[in-house]
Design an enzyme around this catalytic site. Structure first.
Site, short mmCIF file in Angstrom:
data_model
loop_
_atom_site.label_atom_id
_atom_site.label_comp_id
_atom_site.label_asym_id
_atom_site.label_seq_id
_atom_site.Cartn_x
_atom_site.Cartn_y
_atom_site.Cartn_z
N SER A 62 -1.39 -14.43 -0.08
CA SER A 62 -1.85 -13.69 1.10
C SER A 62 -2.19 -14.63 2.26
CB SER A 62 -3.08 -12.85 0.75
OG SER A 62 -2.79 -11.99 -0.32
N1 SAM Z 1 -4.01 -13.33 -5.16
C1 SAM Z 1 -2.72 -13.93 -5.10
C2 SAM Z 1 -2.77 -15.35 -4.61
O1 SAM Z 1 -3.85 -15.85 -4.29
O2 SAM Z 1 -1.70 -15.98 -4.57
C3 SAM Z 1 -1.73 -13.13 -4.29
C4 SAM Z 1 -1.40 -11.89 -4.96
S1 SAM Z 1 0.13 -11.13 -4.55
C5 SAM Z 1 -0.20 -10.51 -2.95
C6 SAM Z 1 -0.05 -9.72 -5.64
C7 SAM Z 1 0.10 -10.06 -7.10
O3 SAM Z 1 -0.26 -8.92 -7.86
C8 SAM Z 1 1.52 -10.40 -7.50
O4 SAM Z 1 1.55 -11.66 -8.12
C9 SAM Z 1 1.90 -9.30 -8.49
O5 SAM Z 1 2.76 -9.72 -9.53
C10 SAM Z 1 0.53 -8.92 -9.02
N2 SAM Z 1 0.46 -7.59 -9.66
C11 SAM Z 1 1.05 -6.43 -9.29
N3 SAM Z 1 0.71 -5.45 -10.13
C12 SAM Z 1 -0.12 -6.00 -11.05
C13 SAM Z 1 -0.81 -5.49 -12.18
N4 SAM Z 1 -0.74 -4.22 -12.55
N5 SAM Z 1 -1.59 -6.34 -12.90
C14 SAM Z 1 -1.69 -7.65 -12.54
N6 SAM Z 1 -1.05 -8.19 -11.49
C15 SAM Z 1 -0.28 -7.37 -10.75
#
Ligand code: SAM
Length: 217
Positions: A62
Site C-alpha cells: 500500500s
Molecule cells: N499489508 C500488505 C503490505 O504491507 O505489503 C499489503 C497488502 S495487499 C494490499 C492485500 C493482501 O491481502 C494481498 O497480499 C492478498 O493476497 C491478501 N489477501 C486477500 N485476501 C486474503 C485473505 N482472505 N486472507 C489473507 N490474506 C488475503
C-alpha cells in the site's frame, strides 16, 4: 544517513505529516522501517514514492500514507496483541511490530506468506508471527485481539473478525465495491459494534470465506 534514510525521512514529512498524521509513534515507525527491503529488487528506487507498488501474485504494497493512516486509527500504545489480515510484503506488519507487543499476520497466497516471513525474520522483526491462511476467518487460536487491521477490501465486515476482538478493540478495514471503498473503523458503543466511515480508498479484494468470491459479485 544513507540515501534510503533520506528518502524515508522526506516521505514521512511530505506524504504523511503534511497530510495531517500527528501520532509521533506512527511517524517514528514509518521513519524506521526500511520499506525498500519489502518491494521487489527492481522497484527499490521507487520504494519511497507516494503510491502503491506491485509485489507479485497480482498484489500490492500500500501507499505509505495509507499505511500510516490506517495504523494511526488503531491508536496503539505498545502492549497490544494485533492481527493483520493481508500480510502481502510484510511491510505493514513491520510497522505494527514497532507499535504493539505482538503481531499476528495472515496471508492467503503461499508465495507471499513465505517471502514476507523471510523478510521479517531477516530484518529482525521477532514479534511478528506470519500465518498462511484465510484471514477473512481471522486467526482464532490466538484471539482475542486488541486491534485488527485488514489490508484488502471486503464486501462487508467479516463477522469472525468482530468476534475475535476484545470489547475495547478496534477493527480497521476497507469496505465497498469495485474501484472504490471506505476505510471503516469499528468500535463498540454500549456493547454494540458500530462502524465509522473514515476515508475513500482503492484496495485489492479480500478473498476467502468472508471476502469476494469474484470481484464482479
Ligand atoms: N499489508 C500488505 C503490505 O504491507 O505489503 C499489503 C497488502 S495487499 C494490499 C492485500 C493482501 O491481502 C494481498 O497480499 C492478498 O493476497 C491478501 N489477501 C486477500 N485476501 C486474503 C485473505 N482472505 N486472507 C489473507 N490474506 C488475503
Amino acid at each position: 544517513m544513507d540515501e534510503f534514510e533520506i528518502r524515508r525521512s522526506r516521505m514521512v514529512t511530505e506524504q504523511i505529516q503534511h497530510r495531517g498524521i500527528t501520532d509521533t509513534a506512527v511517524l517514528e515507525a514509518m521513519r524506521a522501517v526500511p520499506r525498500h527491503f519489502f518491494v521487489p529488487h527492481e522497484l527499490r528506487e521507487n520504494a519511497y514514492s507516494d503510491c502503491p507498488l506491485p509485489i507479485g501474485s497480482g498484489q500490492t504494497i500500500s501507499q505509505p500514507y495509507i499505511v500510516a493512516y490506517m495504523t494511526s486509527l488503531l491508536n496503539l500504545k505498545g502492549d497490544e496483541k494485533v492481527l493483520e489480515v493481508g500480510t502481502g510484503s510484510g511491510y505493514q506488519a513491520a510497522i505494527l511490530s514497532l507499535l504493539a507487543h505482538q503481531v499476528h499476520t495472515t496471508e492467503l497466497i503461499p508465495q507471499l506468506s513465505a517471502r514476507s516471513a523471510e523478510t521479517l525474520r531477516d530484518l529482525g522483526y521477532d514479534n511478528v508471527i506470519v500465518h498462511q491462511s484465510d484471514g477473512s476467518l481471522g486467526w482464532k487460536p490466538c484471539a482475542p485481539y486488541d486491534a485488527i487491521l485488514v489490508t484488502a477490501s471486503a464486501p462487508k465486515v467479516p463477522a469472525p473478525l468482530l468476534e475475535q476482538l476484545t470489547p475495547e478493540g478496534r477493527l480497521v478495514l476497507p469496505v465497498g465495491g469495485r474501484g472504490m471503498q471506505w476505510i471503516e473503523l469499528w468500535q463498540q458503543e454500549n456493547g454494540k459494534w458500530l462502524p465509522e466511515e473514515m476515508l475513500p480508498v482503492a484496495f485489492v479484494p479480500l478473498r476467502g470465506a468472508h471476502g469476494w468470491q469474484s470481484w464482479e459479485d
